[in-house]
Design an enzyme around this catalytic site. Sequence first.
Site, PDB file in Angstrom:
ATOM      1  CE  LYS A 173      -4.181   1.709   0.350  1.00 16.30           C
ATOM      2  NZ  LYS A 173      -5.157   1.617  -0.746  1.00 16.30           N
ATOM      3  CG  ASP A 206      -6.505  -0.793  -2.301  1.00 17.27           C
ATOM      4  OD1 ASP A 206      -5.416  -1.111  -2.830  1.00 17.27           O
ATOM      5  OD2 ASP A 206      -6.904   0.388  -2.248  1.00 17.27           O
TER       6      ASP A 206
END
Length: 334
Positions: A173, A206
């Site tokens: 991320k 994600d």
Amino acid sequence: MTEKHLVTLIPGDGIGPEITRAVTSILQAANAPVAWEVQTAGADVLEAEGEVLPRRVLESIAKNKVALKGPITTPIGKGFRSVNVALRKALDLYACVRPAKTLPGIKSRYTQVDLVIVRENTEDLYAGIERKVNDDTAESIKRITRGASERIARYAFEYAVKNNRRKVTAVSKANICKFSDGLFLDAVRTVAKDYPQIPYDEVLVDNLCMQLVINPEVYDVLVLPNLYGDIVSDLAAGLTGGLGVAPGANIGTHAAVFEAVHGSSPALAGQNKANPTALLLSACLMLRHLGEAACAERIEGALLAVLKEGASLTFDLGGRATTQQFAESVIAHL
Ligand code: NAD
């Protein structure tokens, strides 16, 4: 006669002892060249010995270099810290390797999943470095180092080379955690340059979760920091039949501990219902690690035949067999 490998056996708690019994009975029936040194750990030994992970357990694994471990409960939000995390840290079991592969006869939305999760196992938020600032505020430290990130990246690429895998994907991320995940990604990119023969790409965690649900066939070896690796492992287990069938290994330079992805499942404990497949597949990974590939193949063959036949499956796979009946069926197919 082949000499037996001495292996530390930690039955764990919750469903641990019953699935461990099933797995050891199958290995015995298959004449696996393994002798067990049984070591207890977890909440049950706390009262008697004053600690959940007694020194003798670590000494036994350090001596034997290999362990098969059942799950151990970690209370949420209170009580002792995770025995599982402490064990991985104490023995520096830096690589958590979790294959997630479609199994015959098991109902799942996907038919061709073949993923390997390579999860960094020693740092990140999972290290549990956190503090209560006051009654209404708490902090956790996400510590990522170049050394640990390069080490896990190298493990992932070496794994890809040795096992003829298609590609390695780094998961992060880094768009948000610019320093910590940014460092992880930078370390993987550095290592990737040493393996030009292995295709390499990157994905944000994600987006990966969505992609895995839509089209898991796109991915092959995934290398991730600790916490994302933990979460994505369970997602990957869900793609191939659930936690009852997801095996794993914790590998270090000097020792290796083999255990299922799942936990102690307290609600199922003592009912002789839990699926021993995940621990059995973990035991097969262990046998391969010990150089006993032929024995692992024989056991996997019997297991796959039982799954394909579908007559004696445990409840999580839609069947009605008990843990012990499932084990007996695998033994009958050896
Ligand atoms: P869990 O993995 O124990 O259970 C999650 C779900 O999967 C439950 O519905 C459970 O019934 C099902 N399940 C798990 N294993 C199964 C099996 N072999 N057969 C059939 N169904 C199975 O996760 P949880 O409930 O979140 O955690 C319980 C405890 O285990 C917690 O204390 C957690 O900290 C601990 N834990 C330990 C380990 C480990 O020892 N390595 C790993 C994960 C969780």
